[in-house]
Motif scaffolding. Structure first.
Motif, PDB file in Angstrom:
ATOM      1  N   HIS A  98      -7.415 -11.001   1.453  1.00 53.52           N
ATOM      2  CA  HIS A  98      -8.472 -11.966   1.174  1.00 53.52           C
ATOM      3  C   HIS A  98      -8.232 -12.647  -0.181  1.00 53.52           C
ATOM      4  N   THR A  99      -8.835 -13.811  -0.335  1.00 58.96           N
ATOM      5  CA  THR A  99      -8.791 -14.538  -1.598  1.00 58.96           C
ATOM      6  C   THR A  99      -9.969 -14.099  -2.454  1.00 58.96           C
ATOM      7  N   VAL A 100      -9.694 -13.757  -3.726  1.00 52.53           N
ATOM      8  CA  VAL A 100     -10.754 -13.300  -4.626  1.00 52.53           C
ATOM      9  C   VAL A 100     -10.606 -14.026  -5.956  1.00 52.53           C
ATOM     10  N   VAL A 101     -11.662 -14.722  -6.372  1.00 50.35           N
ATOM     11  CA  VAL A 101     -11.716 -15.376  -7.678  1.00 50.35           C
ATOM     12  C   VAL A 101     -12.781 -14.650  -8.499  1.00 50.35           C
ATOM     13  N   LEU A 102     -12.377 -14.100  -9.642  1.00 52.61           N
ATOM     14  CA  LEU A 102     -13.264 -13.315 -10.490  1.00 52.61           C
ATOM     15  C   LEU A 102     -13.421 -13.999 -11.835  1.00 52.61           C
ATOM     16  N   VAL A 103     -14.659 -14.308 -12.212  1.00 54.68           N
ATOM     17  CA  VAL A 103     -14.945 -14.815 -13.550  1.00 54.68           C
ATOM     18  C   VAL A 103     -15.200 -13.602 -14.433  1.00 54.68           C
ATOM     19  N   LEU A 104     -14.397 -13.449 -15.485  1.00 52.85           N
ATOM     20  CA  LEU A 104     -14.468 -12.247 -16.307  1.00 52.85           C
ATOM     21  C   LEU A 104     -14.386 -12.598 -17.777  1.00 52.85           C
ATOM     22  N   HIS A 105     -15.051 -11.766 -18.582  1.00 52.17           N
ATOM     23  CA  HIS A 105     -14.887 -11.879 -20.029  1.00 52.17           C
ATOM     24  C   HIS A 105     -13.707 -11.027 -20.482  1.00 52.17           C
ATOM     25  N   GLU A 106     -13.496  -9.914 -19.774  1.00 53.52           N
ATOM     26  CA  GLU A 106     -12.325  -9.068 -20.016  1.00 53.52           C
ATOM     27  C   GLU A 106     -11.939  -8.426 -18.693  1.00 53.52           C
ATOM     28  N   LEU A 107     -10.689  -7.989 -18.588  1.00 51.99           N
ATOM     29  CA  LEU A 107     -10.179  -7.508 -17.315  1.00 51.99           C
ATOM     30  C   LEU A 107     -10.618  -6.086 -17.001  1.00 51.99           C
ATOM     31  N   GLY A 108     -10.613  -5.194 -17.990  1.00 49.64           N
ATOM     32  CA  GLY A 108     -11.045  -3.822 -17.787  1.00 49.64           C
ATOM     33  C   GLY A 108     -10.282  -3.155 -16.652  1.00 49.64           C
ATOM     34  N   PRO A 109     -11.000  -2.378 -15.804  1.00 45.52           N
ATOM     35  CA  PRO A 109     -10.321  -1.644 -14.733  1.00 45.52           C
ATOM     36  C   PRO A 109      -9.789  -2.545 -13.623  1.00 45.52           C
ATOM     37  N   LEU A 110     -10.120  -3.825 -13.660  1.00 51.20           N
ATOM     38  CA  LEU A 110      -9.607  -4.743 -12.645  1.00 51.20           C
ATOM     39  C   LEU A 110      -8.199  -5.230 -12.963  1.00 51.20           C
ATOM     40  N   ARG A 111      -7.728  -4.985 -14.178  1.00 54.21           N
ATOM     41  CA  ARG A 111      -6.456  -5.566 -14.607  1.00 54.21           C
ATOM     42  C   ARG A 111      -5.294  -5.298 -13.657  1.00 54.21           C
ATOM     43  N   PRO A 112      -5.115  -4.051 -13.117  1.00 54.73           N
ATOM     44  CA  PRO A 112      -3.969  -3.833 -12.214  1.00 54.73           C
ATOM     45  C   PRO A 112      -4.046  -4.629 -10.922  1.00 54.73           C
ATOM     46  N   LEU A 113      -5.240  -5.145 -10.587  1.00 56.98           N
ATOM     47  CA  LEU A 113      -5.413  -5.863  -9.327  1.00 56.98           C
ATOM     48  C   LEU A 113      -5.250  -7.363  -9.474  1.00 56.98           C
ATOM     49  N   ILE A 114      -5.295  -7.876 -10.702  1.00 55.88           N
ATOM     50  CA  ILE A 114      -5.251  -9.320 -10.943  1.00 55.88           C
ATOM     51  C   ILE A 114      -3.813  -9.818 -10.841  1.00 55.88           C
ATOM     52  N   GLN A 115      -3.588 -10.784  -9.968  1.00 50.99           N
ATOM     53  CA  GLN A 115      -2.242 -11.330  -9.788  1.00 50.99           C
ATOM     54  C   GLN A 115      -1.965 -12.520 -10.707  1.00 50.99           C
ATOM     55  N   ARG A 116      -3.035 -13.192 -11.144  1.00 47.72           N
ATOM     56  CA  ARG A 116      -2.864 -14.401 -11.951  1.00 47.72           C
ATOM     57  C   ARG A 116      -4.153 -14.649 -12.715  1.00 47.72           C
ATOM     58  N   ALA A 117      -4.014 -15.248 -13.895  1.00 47.58           N
ATOM     59  CA  ALA A 117      -5.184 -15.542 -14.716  1.00 47.58           C
ATOM     60  C   ALA A 117      -5.155 -16.990 -15.176  1.00 47.58           C
ATOM     61  N   VAL A 118      -6.312 -17.635 -15.107  1.00 46.07           N
ATOM     62  CA  VAL A 118      -6.521 -18.952 -15.702  1.00 46.07           C
ATOM     63  C   VAL A 118      -7.450 -18.746 -16.890  1.00 46.07           C
TER      64      VAL A 118
END
Length: 273
Positions: A203-223
């Motif tokens: 699935h496509t997931v767009v996350l608005v974040l102030h910091e990555l925290g525990p999600l960091r290993p899952l993030i493929q790209r950051a804007v």
């Protein structure tokens, strides 16, 4: 002898989940987004990062047509967002649970409301719909709170209810606006587990974040946004002070390559090699 044209058997590539082109949003004549352009391919887990006031939440809402553009355009699965009608494909998680107007609602009722866009008019929920609600509650660790009032839950648990509401509609595209803001560690872990499963399913997931925290290993790209503009688009930033991975090849100190984004507290943006 004339040649016979042979049709190309290869299917047309699918359009990106989101295509943002020259997006400009202004409030009282002041640009909040200033010429933002990028694409989100289908199946990507993307983080939109930036300090407070950088325009990241405005961008996420503009991507769904919730904020009008002054200039530019947004396409959702290849369709201009103003003409998009397949909203059952999209799950949106806002920053907080909307006020209920004093009407009590159980956790299960709120989660089931996420199926409204997918259910046909006048059709009652069937066994598959109820199973989808059960799966969504289990995914965020709230199966045992299904009959409780949402107003009895903590802020982190209410955020999990919003995520479960998006999951219950079984969309293939998700936009989550600051899902980890002010939530407890258990809720952060539940969110990370849910995002990991969405990524596994493609699935496509767009996350608005102030910091990555525990999600960091899952993030493929950051804007990364700064002052309404894209300051970095690529590898997720590393926390400041984190040692480089063994496979990361830094540019030499005299390469003169500046960081791609202005300082964001707690983040270090990789150099362009």
């Amino acid at each position: 002898m004339s040649e016979v044209a042979v049709a190309d058997p290869r299917p047309e590539p699918a359009p990106p989940a989101f295509r943002v082109t020259g997006a400009v949003v202004e409030y009282d004549g002041r640009p909040v987004l200033d010429g933002v352009s990028f694409e989100v391919p289908r199946g990507e887990v993307l983080a939109i990062l930036g300090p407070n006031g950088s325009g990241k939440s405005t961008l996420s809402r503009a991507m769904l047509g919730l904020v009008p553009l002054h200039r530019g355009g947004v396409e959702l699965h290849g369709v201009p967002v103003r003409r998009f009608r397949q909203w059952g494909r999209v799950g949106y998680v806002p920053q907080r649970l909307p006020a209920g107007g004093g009407v009590p609602a159980t956790v299960r009722e709120v989660v089931a409301s996420g199926q409204v866009a997918r259910l046909r008019r006048l059709r009652l929920p069937g066994p598959a719909d109820r199973a989808a609600v059960d799966e969504a509650l289990a995914a965020v660790g709230l199966a045992d709170r299904a009959r409780d009032s949402v107003h009895e839950l903590s802020g982190g648990q209410q955020q999990r209810v919003l995520i479960a509401r998006a999951l219950a509609g079984r969309p293939d595209t998700f936009v989550m606006d600051e899902p980890m803001a002010g939530v407890d560690a258990a809720s952060q872990r539940a969110l990370a587990g849910a995002v990991a499963e969405l990524r596994r399913r493609g699935h496509t997931v767009v996350l608005v974040l102030h910091e990555l925290g525990p999600l960091r290993p899952l993030i493929q790209r950051a804007v990364v946004l700064a002052h309404g503009r894209i300051a970095h688009d690529g590898e997720p930033p590393r926390p400041a002070g984190e040692p480089a991975r063994p496979d990361h090849d830094h540019a030499p100190p005299d390469a003169g390559a500046p960081l791609l984004a202005p300082a964001v507290p707690g983040l270090e943006v990789p150099r362009r090699d």
